[in-house]
Write an enzyme that holds these catalytic residues in place. Structure first.
Site, mmCIF file in Angstrom:
data_model
loop_
_atom_site.group_PDB
_atom_site.id
_atom_site.type_symbol
_atom_site.label_atom_id
_atom_site.label_comp_id
_atom_site.label_asym_id
_atom_site.label_seq_id
_atom_site.Cartn_x
_atom_site.Cartn_y
_atom_site.Cartn_z
ATOM 1 N N LYS A 83 0.846 -1.204 0.000
ATOM 2 C CA LYS A 83 0.000 0.000 0.000
ATOM 3 C C LYS A 83 0.883 1.256 0.000
ATOM 4 C CE LYS A 83 -0.223 0.085 5.023
ATOM 5 N NZ LYS A 83 -0.852 -0.563 6.187
ATOM 6 N N TYR B 140 15.032 31.554 1.042
ATOM 7 C CA TYR B 140 13.829 32.312 1.385
ATOM 8 C C TYR B 140 13.843 32.794 2.835
ATOM 9 C CZ TYR B 140 11.394 30.884 -2.888
ATOM 10 O OH TYR B 140 11.005 30.694 -4.180
HETATM 11 C C1 LIG Z 1 0.009 -1.542 6.767
HETATM 12 C C2 LIG Z 1 -0.548 -2.764 7.358
HETATM 13 C C3 LIG Z 1 0.284 -3.832 7.707
HETATM 14 C C4 LIG Z 1 1.790 -3.784 7.609
HETATM 15 O O1 LIG Z 1 2.331 -3.241 8.788
HETATM 16 P P1 LIG Z 1 3.918 -3.097 8.963
HETATM 17 O O2 LIG Z 1 4.085 -2.565 10.345
HETATM 18 O O3 LIG Z 1 4.347 -2.108 7.934
HETATM 19 O O4 LIG Z 1 4.493 -4.436 8.744
HETATM 20 C C5 LIG Z 1 -0.317 -4.997 8.176
HETATM 21 N N1 LIG Z 1 -1.661 -5.071 8.302
HETATM 22 C C6 LIG Z 1 -2.479 -4.065 7.988
HETATM 23 C C7 LIG Z 1 -3.947 -4.223 8.159
HETATM 24 C C8 LIG Z 1 -1.961 -2.875 7.520
HETATM 25 O O5 LIG Z 1 -2.784 -1.866 7.227
#
Ligand SMILES: *Cc1c(COP(=O)(O)O)cnc(C)c1O
Length: 382
Positions: free
Chosen positions: A38, A274
């Protein structure tokens, strides 16, 4: 676009592959591994990483939304894809067509998913999220029997697994709340299994859980941050020490690079950038870099961050602009136009870590890497 890029992100194939192997080694035999991709693969590049995950035998991919699943399917990657975030009711038909597996926690979603699957004569799989203490997504215990009824009534939508997520497993070395969540999960899962009259597979573990609580693995682990070679937190690292475990070796996968766009001499006392927020403290050599906050280089790094050039650390001077910032290279011999500069990653014996950058910005490294702008080209390197 023809020509060279002002900045690019390098993704190390070897490091990603070794990180996946580390998690394979942590997980019990038969436990499936979901590579979580994601948020543009935590900024590493969705398709680049989805390809590497497939290459390295990941059993599934985890995305936030249907659109990401669509991109992965268009790239021809056939792995199971679980949509971890919310899927709009009107997008459930699209999810069915793409063979995506939504995580469901609303009755409306379940009924609609089944309807869309029946309409297309195509079976759909979904995951039921159970509420165990995050109070974000999840079906509460009091609603569980009603959901079991809906699951039984569904003709074309099949329950693939039930799932949960930990609230604070990476925030502390005290895992009592995580263990309480596991107890709630066990209770809800058996109640569901009793109502359905059959066993239901489960998944719960994120990276931190896979490292410090192997009993959370169940049938699948959802590994995000660790696959990118980043420890979930200092606390997770400490927890492995407290458990007298050998901490696994994780290798950062991302390097973010650019080139020097100008080298200039600035007289003592002259302002830089800036707001005239910085004044040269001596006769200085300043390098201008063609990266700014719109690229994900946090403005909070103004006067705080460092980059690597010619193997040396060079401090950020003045304010980070929209598409540029300046660094002090007075003490770095020989800096020249188009020298390679590392914003994140290693050069010579030095390294700029996402953790260090995050701490300067009062945030976590998850945010630092995931905000490296998607328009920057990702290149997989050996
Ligand atoms: C993002 C996510 C993960 C992964 O978590 P990490 O700490 O990056 O390993 C696992 N489960 C769900 C539901 C997530 O949203």
């Amino acid at each position: 676009m023809a020509g060279k890029h002002l900045q690019w992100v390098e993704i190390s194939r070897g490091s990603y592959s070794r990180n996946i192997a580390v998690f394979r080694g942590l997980l019990p035999a038969g436990c499936r591994l979901m590579a979580v991709v994601k948020a543009n693969a935590y900024g590493h590049g969705l398709l680049a990483v989805a390809g590497l995950a497939a290459e390295n035998g990941a059993d599934a991919l985890g995305v936030n939304a249907v659109g990401e699943g669509d991109e992965i399917r268009r790239a021809g990657i056939p792995l199971p894809i679980v949509v971890l975030g919310y899927t709009r009711l009107d997008d459930l038909g699209c999810a069915v067509e793409l063979g995506l597996e939504p995580v469901v926690y609303n009755a409306e979603s379940l009924v609609r998913l089944d309807g869309e699957a029946r309409k297309r004569g195509r079976r759909a799989r979904f995951h039921l999220k159970l509420e165990t203490g995050v109070n974000r997504q999840g079906v509460a215990e009091r609603d569980l029997d009603r959901f079991a009824g809906l699951i039984e009534e569904a003709e074309m939508a099949d329950l693939a697994a039930c799932s949960m997520h930990f609230a604070n497993i990476e925030d502390t070395t005290d895992h009592s709340f995580a263990r309480r969540q596991m107890d709630v999960f066990a209770r809800l899962r058996s109640r569901l299994e009793l109502a359905l009259g059959r066993p239901v597979p489960a998944h719960a573990a994120c990276s931190a859980a896979a490292i410090v609580m192997p009993e959370t693995a169940f049938q699948m682990a959802r590994v995000g941050i660790g696959s990118y070679g980043l420890w979930p937190s200092k606390e997770t690292y400490l927890a492995t020490a407290l458990l007298k475990k050998k901490p696994p070796v994780l290798e950062p996968v991302m390097s973010w690079k650019t080139v020097v766009a100008q080298v200039k001499d600035v007289p003592p006392g002259a302002p830089v950038g800036y707001g005239c927020a910085y004044h040269a403290t001596r006769a200085m050599k300043v390098a201008v870099l063609p990266v700014g906050y719109s690229d994900g280089y946090d403005r909070g790094l103004s006067g705080q961050g460092h980059v690597l050039v010619r193997g040396h650390r060079a401090p950020v001077v003045g304010r980070v602009c929209m598409n540029m910032f300046m660094v002090d290279v007075t003490d770095v011999p020989g800096v020249s136009l188009e020298d390679e500069v590392v914003l994140l990653g290693a050069q010579g014996g030095e390294r700029i870590t996402a953790e260090a950058v995050a701490s300067l910005c009062q945030t976590i490294h998850y945010e630092t890497v995931s905000r490296v702008a998607p328009h920057i080209r990702r290149v997989v390197v050996e």
